[in-house]
Design an enzyme around this catalytic site. Structure first.
Site, short mmCIF file in Angstrom:
data_model
loop_
_atom_site.label_atom_id
_atom_site.label_comp_id
_atom_site.label_asym_id
_atom_site.label_seq_id
_atom_site.Cartn_x
_atom_site.Cartn_y
_atom_site.Cartn_z
N GLU A 1 3.19 -30.91 32.75
CA GLU A 1 2.57 -32.23 32.87
C GLU A 1 2.31 -32.45 31.37
OE1 GLU A 1 -0.42 -29.37 34.70
OE2 GLU A 1 1.71 -29.89 34.83
N THR B 1 0.90 -1.17 0.03
CA THR B 1 -0.07 -0.11 -0.15
C THR B 1 0.88 1.11 0.08
OG1 THR B 1 -1.91 -1.04 1.17
CG2 THR B 1 -1.68 1.30 1.42
N TYR C 1 -8.10 0.94 -4.06
CA TYR C 1 -6.83 1.34 -4.45
C TYR C 1 -6.08 0.30 -4.98
CZ TYR C 1 -4.68 -0.05 -0.32
OH TYR C 1 -4.38 -0.72 0.96
N LYS D 1 0.79 -8.04 12.60
CA LYS D 1 -0.47 -6.92 12.38
C LYS D 1 -1.60 -7.14 13.18
CE LYS D 1 -2.74 -4.78 8.48
NZ LYS D 1 -2.85 -4.44 7.01
N THR E 1 1.81 -4.28 4.15
CA THR E 1 1.69 -4.52 5.82
C THR E 1 1.06 -5.94 6.15
OG1 THR E 1 -0.66 -3.52 5.90
CG2 THR E 1 1.42 -2.16 6.28
N ASP E 2 0.21 -6.49 4.97
CA ASP E 2 -0.28 -7.84 5.32
C ASP E 2 0.51 -8.81 5.71
OD1 ASP E 2 -2.84 -6.45 5.17
OD2 ASP E 2 -2.99 -6.99 3.00
C1 SIN Z 1 -1.09 -2.84 2.68
O1 SIN Z 1 0.23 -2.63 2.44
O2 SIN Z 1 -1.34 -2.60 3.85
C2 SIN Z 1 -2.07 -3.66 2.39
C3 SIN Z 1 -1.31 -4.40 0.99
C4 SIN Z 1 -0.20 -5.06 1.13
O3 SIN Z 1 -0.16 -5.81 2.07
O4 SIN Z 1 0.46 -5.19 0.37
#
Ligand code: SIN
Length: 316
Positions: A284, A13, A27, A163, A92-93
Protein backbone atom coordinates in the site's frame (compact mmCIF):
# COMPACT_ATOMS: atom_id res chain seq x y z
CA UNK A 1 50.91 -19.35 -11.93
CA UNK A 2 48.05 -17.44 -10.27
CA UNK A 3 49.34 -17.21 -6.70
CA UNK A 4 50.28 -13.58 -5.92
CA UNK A 5 48.34 -11.64 -3.30
CA UNK A 6 48.59 -7.85 -3.65
CA UNK A 7 48.14 -5.84 -0.44
CA UNK A 8 47.02 -2.25 -0.97
CA UNK A 9 47.49 0.06 2.02
CA UNK A 10 45.19 3.01 2.76
CA UNK A 11 45.94 3.73 6.45
CA UNK A 12 43.63 3.29 9.45
CA UNK A 13 44.20 2.03 12.98
CA UNK A 14 45.85 -1.10 11.63
CA UNK A 15 48.70 1.28 10.69
CA UNK A 16 48.26 3.41 13.83
CA UNK A 17 50.83 4.18 16.52
CA UNK A 18 50.39 5.60 20.03
CA UNK A 19 53.04 8.22 20.84
CA UNK A 20 53.91 6.53 24.15
CA UNK A 21 53.44 3.06 22.71
CA UNK A 22 51.09 2.31 25.60
CA UNK A 23 47.49 3.43 25.17
CA UNK A 24 45.01 1.85 22.77
CA UNK A 25 42.79 4.94 22.64
CA UNK A 26 45.03 7.98 22.10
CA UNK A 27 46.98 7.16 18.95
CA UNK A 28 47.55 8.47 15.45
CA UNK A 29 45.98 6.33 12.72
CA UNK A 30 47.77 5.80 9.38
CA UNK A 31 51.43 5.97 10.48
CA UNK A 32 53.01 2.69 9.31
CA UNK A 33 53.49 1.66 5.70
CA UNK A 34 51.68 -1.39 4.36
CA UNK A 35 55.12 -3.03 3.91
CA UNK A 36 55.75 -2.58 7.65
CA UNK A 37 52.38 -4.20 8.43
CA UNK A 38 53.38 -7.25 6.42
CA UNK A 39 56.71 -7.45 8.29
CA UNK A 40 54.79 -7.56 11.59
CA UNK A 41 53.11 -10.86 10.58
CA UNK A 42 55.76 -13.65 10.41
CA UNK A 43 53.10 -16.08 9.08
CA UNK A 44 53.20 -14.14 5.79
CA UNK A 45 56.96 -14.63 5.26
CA UNK A 46 56.59 -17.38 2.65
CA UNK A 47 53.49 -16.02 0.90
CA UNK A 48 54.11 -14.49 -2.55
CA UNK A 49 53.03 -10.94 -1.75
CA UNK A 50 53.31 -7.52 -3.30
CA UNK A 51 52.50 -4.32 -1.42
CA UNK A 52 51.45 -0.89 -2.64
CA UNK A 53 50.61 2.23 -0.64
CA UNK A 54 47.56 3.78 -2.30
CA UNK A 55 46.78 6.28 0.50
CA UNK A 56 47.63 6.94 4.14
CA UNK A 57 44.58 8.31 5.96
CA UNK A 58 42.44 7.98 9.03
CA UNK A 59 39.36 6.63 7.26
CA UNK A 60 37.07 9.22 8.87
CA UNK A 61 38.77 11.54 6.34
CA UNK A 62 38.21 9.25 3.34
CA UNK A 63 37.78 11.18 0.09
CA UNK A 64 36.22 10.52 -3.30
CA UNK A 65 39.68 11.06 -4.83
CA UNK A 66 41.07 8.14 -2.79
CA UNK A 67 38.06 6.01 -3.76
CA UNK A 68 38.77 6.75 -7.41
CA UNK A 69 42.48 5.94 -7.11
CA UNK A 70 41.84 2.78 -5.07
CA UNK A 71 39.22 1.46 -7.48
CA UNK A 72 41.66 1.89 -10.37
CA UNK A 73 44.52 0.16 -8.52
CA UNK A 74 42.24 -2.73 -7.52
CA UNK A 75 41.11 -3.13 -11.13
CA UNK A 76 44.72 -2.94 -12.40
CA UNK A 77 45.78 -5.83 -10.17
CA UNK A 78 42.60 -7.86 -10.76
CA UNK A 79 43.40 -7.87 -14.47
CA UNK A 80 46.85 -9.40 -13.85
CA UNK A 81 46.75 -13.14 -14.64
CA UNK A 82 49.26 -13.96 -11.87
CA UNK A 83 47.24 -12.25 -9.12
CA UNK A 84 45.03 -14.59 -7.11
CA UNK A 85 43.49 -12.01 -4.81
CA UNK A 86 43.81 -8.56 -3.30
CA UNK A 87 43.83 -7.37 0.31
CA UNK A 88 43.06 -3.75 1.20
CA UNK A 89 44.15 -2.47 4.63
CA UNK A 90 41.72 0.26 5.66
CA UNK A 91 40.45 2.14 8.71
CA UNK A 92 37.39 0.50 10.18
CA UNK A 93 35.31 3.68 10.47
CA UNK A 94 34.36 3.92 6.79
CA UNK A 95 35.49 0.48 5.63
CA UNK A 96 31.92 -0.56 4.83
CA UNK A 97 31.47 2.43 2.51
CA UNK A 98 34.67 1.84 0.54
CA UNK A 99 34.06 -1.91 0.33
CA UNK A 100 30.51 -1.29 -0.91
CA UNK A 101 31.71 1.17 -3.57
CA UNK A 102 34.32 -1.28 -4.89
CA UNK A 103 31.77 -4.13 -4.96
CA UNK A 104 29.22 -2.05 -6.89
CA UNK A 105 31.76 -0.68 -9.37
CA UNK A 106 33.86 -3.81 -9.99
CA UNK A 107 31.86 -6.83 -8.66
CA UNK A 108 35.15 -8.75 -8.96
CA UNK A 109 35.36 -12.44 -9.80
CA UNK A 110 38.49 -12.70 -7.65
CA UNK A 111 38.54 -11.94 -3.89
CA UNK A 112 39.15 -8.34 -2.81
CA UNK A 113 39.46 -8.55 0.97
CA UNK A 114 39.27 -5.50 3.21
CA UNK A 115 40.74 -5.70 6.69
CA UNK A 116 41.77 -3.38 9.49
CA UNK A 117 42.18 -3.30 13.24
CA UNK A 118 40.47 -1.96 16.33
CA UNK A 119 43.76 -1.52 18.19
CA UNK A 120 46.80 0.32 16.86
CA UNK A 121 49.89 -1.53 15.70
CA UNK A 122 51.76 -0.29 18.80
CA UNK A 123 49.31 -2.02 21.17
CA UNK A 124 50.57 -4.95 23.21
CA UNK A 125 47.40 -6.74 22.04
CA UNK A 126 47.28 -5.46 18.46
CA UNK A 127 44.66 -7.29 16.39
CA UNK A 128 45.99 -6.08 13.02
CA UNK A 129 48.54 -8.84 12.35
CA UNK A 130 46.00 -11.67 12.89
CA UNK A 131 43.40 -9.87 10.77
CA UNK A 132 45.96 -9.40 8.00
CA UNK A 133 46.96 -13.07 8.07
CA UNK A 134 43.27 -14.08 7.92
CA UNK A 135 42.60 -11.65 5.05
CA UNK A 136 45.51 -13.07 3.04
CA UNK A 137 44.22 -16.61 3.67
CA UNK A 138 40.80 -15.62 2.30
CA UNK A 139 42.43 -13.90 -0.70
CA UNK A 140 44.18 -17.23 -1.42
CA UNK A 141 41.00 -19.31 -1.03
CA UNK A 142 40.22 -21.16 -4.28
CA UNK A 143 36.89 -20.03 -5.73
CA UNK A 144 36.54 -17.00 -3.44
CA UNK A 145 35.23 -13.87 -5.15
CA UNK A 146 33.66 -10.49 -4.54
CA UNK A 147 34.50 -7.72 -2.11
CA UNK A 148 34.79 -9.10 1.41
CA UNK A 149 35.58 -7.75 4.87
CA UNK A 150 37.60 -9.93 7.23
CA UNK A 151 37.75 -8.87 10.89
CA UNK A 152 38.07 -10.88 14.12
CA UNK A 153 37.98 -14.25 12.36
CA UNK A 154 34.76 -13.50 10.48
CA UNK A 155 34.22 -13.01 6.74
CA UNK A 156 31.47 -10.58 5.66
CA UNK A 157 30.17 -9.56 2.24
CA UNK A 158 30.60 -5.88 1.33
CA UNK A 159 26.88 -5.36 0.71
CA UNK A 160 25.79 -6.65 4.14
CA UNK A 161 28.62 -5.62 6.44
CA UNK A 162 28.42 -2.71 8.85
CA UNK A 163 30.52 -1.49 11.76
CA UNK A 164 28.17 -2.13 14.66
CA UNK A 165 30.32 -1.52 17.74
CA UNK A 166 32.46 1.48 18.60
CA UNK A 167 35.42 -0.31 20.16
CA UNK A 168 35.09 -4.10 20.50
CA UNK A 169 37.53 -6.23 18.49
CA UNK A 170 34.55 -8.00 16.91
CA UNK A 171 33.03 -4.70 15.78
CA UNK A 172 31.44 -5.77 12.48
CA UNK A 173 28.35 -7.75 11.65
CA UNK A 174 26.25 -8.61 8.60
CA UNK A 175 22.81 -7.88 10.01
CA UNK A 176 20.05 -10.44 9.59
CA UNK A 177 21.77 -12.41 6.82
CA UNK A 178 24.88 -13.16 8.90
CA UNK A 179 28.50 -13.59 7.81
CA UNK A 180 29.76 -15.50 4.77
CA UNK A 181 32.32 -17.59 6.63
CA UNK A 182 34.35 -17.92 9.81
CA UNK A 183 38.03 -18.64 10.26
CA UNK A 184 39.15 -20.93 13.06
CA UNK A 185 42.93 -21.18 13.36
CA UNK A 186 43.29 -20.57 9.65
CA UNK A 187 40.55 -23.04 8.60
CA UNK A 188 37.71 -21.45 6.65
CA UNK A 189 34.16 -22.57 7.41
CA UNK A 190 31.82 -21.40 4.67
CA UNK A 191 28.28 -20.38 5.65
CA UNK A 192 26.92 -18.69 2.52
CA UNK A 193 27.79 -18.24 -1.17
CA UNK A 194 30.47 -15.73 -2.20
CA UNK A 195 29.02 -12.40 -3.40
CA UNK A 196 28.28 -11.92 -7.07
CA UNK A 197 26.64 -9.14 -9.05
CA UNK A 198 26.69 -7.02 -12.14
CA UNK A 199 29.54 -4.43 -12.08
CA UNK A 200 28.61 -0.83 -12.85
CA UNK A 201 32.02 -0.51 -14.53
CA UNK A 202 35.00 1.62 -13.63
CA UNK A 203 33.94 4.44 -15.96
CA UNK A 204 31.30 5.39 -13.39
CA UNK A 205 34.02 6.71 -11.01
CA UNK A 206 36.12 8.33 -13.74
CA UNK A 207 34.76 11.91 -13.55
CA UNK A 208 36.94 14.32 -11.57
CA UNK A 209 36.19 13.69 -7.86
CA UNK A 210 35.25 17.33 -7.26
CA UNK A 211 32.43 16.90 -9.80
CA UNK A 212 30.87 13.86 -8.12
CA UNK A 213 27.25 14.66 -7.21
CA UNK A 214 26.73 15.92 -3.67
CA UNK A 215 24.55 13.45 -1.79
CA UNK A 216 23.82 14.13 1.88
CA UNK A 217 22.21 12.15 4.71
CA UNK A 218 19.42 13.67 6.78
CA UNK A 219 18.20 11.82 9.87
CA UNK A 220 14.50 11.70 10.70
CA UNK A 221 14.01 12.14 14.45
CA UNK A 222 11.62 13.46 17.08
CA UNK A 223 11.12 17.20 16.80
CA UNK A 224 12.48 17.30 13.23
CA UNK A 225 12.07 20.24 10.85
CA UNK A 226 12.53 20.68 7.12
CA UNK A 227 15.17 23.40 7.59
CA UNK A 228 18.15 21.24 6.70
CA UNK A 229 16.50 19.82 3.59
CA UNK A 230 15.41 23.25 2.37
CA UNK A 231 18.99 24.51 2.86
CA UNK A 232 20.42 21.53 0.97
CA UNK A 233 17.99 22.12 -1.89
CA UNK A 234 19.01 25.80 -2.06
CA UNK A 235 22.69 24.71 -2.13
CA UNK A 236 22.05 22.54 -5.21
CA UNK A 237 22.47 19.17 -3.48
CA UNK A 238 21.79 16.42 -6.01
CA UNK A 239 20.61 13.65 -3.74
CA UNK A 240 19.42 13.00 -0.25
CA UNK A 241 19.35 9.84 1.83
CA UNK A 242 16.79 9.94 4.62
CA UNK A 243 18.00 7.96 7.62
CA UNK A 244 14.44 6.98 8.42
CA UNK A 245 12.94 5.68 11.63
CA UNK A 246 12.01 2.01 12.05
CA UNK A 247 10.71 0.39 8.89
CA UNK A 248 11.44 3.47 6.76
CA UNK A 249 9.04 6.01 8.27
CA UNK A 250 9.79 9.74 7.96
CA UNK A 251 8.77 12.66 10.23
CA UNK A 252 5.99 14.66 8.54
CA UNK A 253 8.04 17.89 8.61
CA UNK A 254 10.92 16.21 6.82
CA UNK A 255 8.46 14.53 4.45
CA UNK A 256 7.17 17.95 3.33
CA UNK A 257 10.72 19.25 2.82
CA UNK A 258 11.68 16.17 0.84
CA UNK A 259 8.59 16.58 -1.33
CA UNK A 260 9.61 20.17 -2.16
CA UNK A 261 13.22 19.06 -2.82
CA UNK A 262 12.08 16.20 -5.07
CA UNK A 263 9.93 18.60 -7.12
CA UNK A 264 13.04 20.69 -7.68
CA UNK A 265 14.88 17.60 -9.00
CA UNK A 266 16.65 16.15 -5.95
CA UNK A 267 16.96 12.34 -5.92
CA UNK A 268 15.77 10.60 -2.74
CA UNK A 269 16.52 7.25 -1.10
CA UNK A 270 15.25 5.98 2.26
CA UNK A 271 17.44 3.84 4.56
CA UNK A 272 16.58 2.75 8.08
CA UNK A 273 18.53 4.31 10.92
CA UNK A 274 18.03 1.07 12.91
CA UNK A 275 21.24 -0.89 13.31
CA UNK A 276 19.70 -4.04 11.89
CA UNK A 277 17.02 -5.15 9.46
CA UNK A 278 15.93 -4.22 5.95
CA UNK A 279 13.08 -1.83 5.15
CA UNK A 280 10.13 -3.94 4.05
CA UNK A 281 7.92 -1.90 1.74
CA UNK A 282 4.21 -2.52 2.15
CA UNK A 283 2.26 -2.86 -1.14
CA UNK A 284 0.00 0.00 0.00
CA UNK A 285 3.06 2.33 0.09
CA UNK A 286 2.42 2.50 -3.67
CA UNK A 287 4.26 4.53 -6.24
CA UNK A 288 4.32 7.71 -4.15
CA UNK A 289 6.72 6.30 -1.53
CA UNK A 290 10.36 7.29 -1.69
CA UNK A 291 12.43 4.36 -2.94
CA UNK A 292 14.01 2.34 -0.15
CA UNK A 293 17.59 1.15 0.17
CA UNK A 294 16.57 -2.18 1.69
CA UNK A 295 19.14 -3.30 4.26
CA UNK A 296 21.81 -0.73 3.32
CA UNK A 297 22.96 1.51 6.15
CA UNK A 298 22.41 5.24 5.50
CA UNK A 299 26.15 5.68 4.78
CA UNK A 300 26.08 2.90 2.18
CA UNK A 301 22.79 4.16 0.75
CA UNK A 302 24.59 7.48 0.18
CA UNK A 303 27.25 5.66 -1.88
CA UNK A 304 24.54 3.81 -3.80
CA UNK A 305 22.58 6.96 -4.65
CA UNK A 306 25.74 8.82 -5.66
CA UNK A 307 26.80 5.98 -7.98
CA UNK A 308 23.31 5.81 -9.52
CA UNK A 309 23.41 9.53 -10.24
CA UNK A 310 26.90 9.17 -11.74
CA UNK A 311 25.78 6.26 -13.91
CA UNK A 312 22.86 8.29 -15.25
CA UNK A 313 25.13 11.32 -15.91
CA UNK A 314 27.60 9.01 -17.70
CA UNK A 315 24.89 7.75 -20.08
CA UNK A 316 23.94 11.30 -21.14
C1 SIN B 1 39.97 2.43 12.85
O1 SIN B 1 40.65 2.06 11.90
O2 SIN B 1 39.46 1.59 13.63
C2 SIN B 1 39.69 3.87 13.18
C3 SIN B 1 40.43 4.83 12.35
C4 SIN B 1 40.11 4.73 10.90
O3 SIN B 1 38.98 4.38 10.54
O4 SIN B 1 40.99 5.05 10.08
Amino acid sequence: MQNIVVILGTGGTIAGVAPDGETDLAYEAAQLSVAALVRSAPELRDVPLETEQVAQVDSKDMTHAIWQALTHRVLHHLLREEVQGIVVTHGTDTMEETAYLVQRVLAPNKPVVFTGAMRPASSRQADGPDNLVDAVAVAQEPGAQGVLVVMAGTVHGAVDVRKAHAHRLDAFNSGDVGPLARLDNGTLHRLRAWPSGEPMGVAVVDPAPDTWPVVEIVTSHAGASAGLIDALARAGTKGIVIAATGNGTVHEAIEQGVQRAAWSGMAVLRATRCGDGAILDAPEDGEGAWPSAGALTPAKARVELMLRLMAVAGRR
